[in-house]
Design an enzyme around this catalytic site. Structure first.
Site, PDB file in Angstrom:
ATOM      1  CB  ALA A  66      -0.880  -0.013   1.237  1.00 23.26           C
ATOM      2  N   GLY A 111       0.661  -4.842   1.190  1.00 18.37           N
ATOM      3  CA  GLY A 111      -0.581  -4.973   0.417  1.00 18.37           C
ATOM      4  C   GLY A 111      -0.379  -5.731  -0.887  1.00 18.37           C
ATOM      5  CD  GLU A 114      -2.162  -7.329   3.561  1.00 20.13           C
ATOM      6  OE1 GLU A 114      -1.815  -6.177   3.218  1.00 20.13           O
ATOM      7  OE2 GLU A 114      -2.851  -7.560   4.565  1.00 20.13           O
ATOM      8  CD  GLU A 134       1.946  -5.094   5.908  1.00 19.46           C
ATOM      9  OE1 GLU A 134       2.784  -6.007   6.132  1.00 19.46           O
ATOM     10  OE2 GLU A 134       1.174  -5.108   4.934  1.00 19.46           O
TER      11      GLU A 134
END
Ligand code: COA
Length: 260
Positions: A66, A111, A114, A134
Site C-alpha cells: 500500500a 498490500g 496480500e 508492516e
C-alpha cells in the site's frame, strides 16, 4: 473512470490485468485500488474470459505495498476505513468466479503480498520476493494478510513472516506453499498464460463451482462443506458441459465446452 494505473487486455480466453505505477513500484494508492476493482468488475461480465492473470508492470515489482505516503496520513477512523475498503476489493478478487493467477516477478510486499494471497494461484519468477513488513512501520497487514497467509501456509510459518517482517525468496515461497511454482524470470508471463490456457480447457461452470466449493470449505464446518460440495456436484449434473465432457471421453475426442 479512465484508467491511469491499471490496464486490461483480453486475448482468447485469458485476461491480463497489469498494475502500472512503476515510479512507485506499483504501490497501491486509492486510485490504483479503485481501478483494480473496476477492472475485475468489468471482467466478471465478460463471457470470453476463463482465467485472469494479475501482474505488475516493470521488472522490479509485482506491488511493493500500500502507498506509505497515503498510510502516513491515517487517523484511527480513517485507518479502519483504509483497511476495510482494501479488504473489500481483495475479497471481490478472491470471489471472482474464474481463477485469478498472480504473476509475481519482483517485490510482493505488504498490500502487494496480500493482493497475491487474494488471488487463487501464484506463479513466482526467480526474482519474486514476498514479505509483510508492516510491523516495521508500526501497523499490521490490514488487507487480509493476517487471515489468508495462515490459511495458505499454516499458522507457524505465517506468524514468522508477520512478526519478523522479513522477505522470503521464490524458492522458499514455493516450499511453504505461498507460490504454486517458480519459473525463470523471462518466462513468467508465458508460464502464467500456459496455466490460464490449461484451466480454460476445462468446463467453465465446473471450474467456477470447484472454486466455490474449495473456498467455501475453508470458511465452513466439515458437514456444511460436504453438503455444499454435494449440492454443487448435483447442480453440475444438469449442465450441457457435463454431458459434453463425458460424451467426449467416451467418444475419444476433445470436449468442446460452451460454459452452460
Ligand atoms: N509506498 C509508497 N512508495 C513506495 C512504496 C510503497 N509501499 N514502495 C516503494 N515506493 C517508492 C519509493 O519511495 C521510491 O519512490 P521515490 O523514487 O519517489 O523516492 C520508489 O518507489 C522506488 O523505491 P526505492 O525504495 O527507491 O527502491 P529500492 O529498490 O531501493 O527498494 C523496496 C525497494 C521494495 C525494498 C523498498 O522500496 C521498500 O521497502 N518499499 C516499501 C515496502 C513496504 O514496506 N511495503 C508495505 C507497505 S504497508
Amino acid at each position: 473512470m479512465s484508467e491511469k494505473y491499471v490496464r486490461t487486455e483480453v486475448s482468447g480466453s485469458t485476461a491480463t490485468v497489469t498494475i502500472d505505477r512503476q515510479a512507485k513500484l506499483n504501490a497501491l494508492n486509492p486510485r490504483v485500488v479503485a481501478e483494480l476493482d473496476a477492472a475485475f468488475g468489468r471482467l466478471r461480465d465478460d463471457g470470453r474470459v476463463r482465467a485472469v492473470i494479475l501482474t505488475g508492470a516493470g521488472d522490479k515489482a509485482f506491488v511493493a505495498g500500500a502507498d506509505i505516503g497515503v498510510l502516513a496520513e491515517m487517523g484511527t477512523l480513517t485507518g479502519t476505513e483504509v483497511s476495510r475498503s482494501g479488504q473489500e476489493v481483495l475479497r471481490r478478487i478472491e470471489r471472482f468466479p474464474r481463477p485469478v493467477i498472480a504473476a509475481v516477478g519482483g517485490y510482493a510486499l505488504g498490500g502487494g503480498c496480500e493482493l497475491a494471497l487474494a488471488c487463487h494461484l501464484r506463479v513466482a519468477s526467480e526474482r519474486a520476493r514476498f514479505g509483510l513488513p508492516e510491523v516495521g512501520l508500526g501497523i499490521i497487514p490490514g488487507y487480509g494478510g493476517t487471515v489468508r497467509l495462515a490459511r495458505l501456509v499454516g499458522l507457524g510459518r505465517a506468524v514468522e513472516m508477520i512478526v519478523t517482517g522479513d522477505m522470503i525468496g521464490a524458492d522458499k515461497a514455493a516450499e511453504t506453499g505461498l507460490a504454486n511454482m517458480v519459473v525463470p524470470h523471462a518466462e513468467l508471463m508465458d508460464r502464467a498464460r500456459a496455466l490460464a490456457a490449461r484451466i480454460a480447457r476445462n468446463a467453465p461452470v465446473a471450474v467456477e463451482m470447484a472454486l466455490a466449493s474449495a473456498y467455501g470449505a475453508v470458511e465452513s464446518t466439515m458437514d456444511h462443506a460436504l453438503e455444499f460440495e454435494a449440492s454443487l456436484f448435483g447442480l453440475l449434473a444438469s449442465t450441457d458441459d457435463m454431458r459434453e465432457g463425458m460424451a467426449a471421453f467416451l467418444e475419444k475426442r476433445k470436449a468442446n465446452f460452451e460454459g452452460s
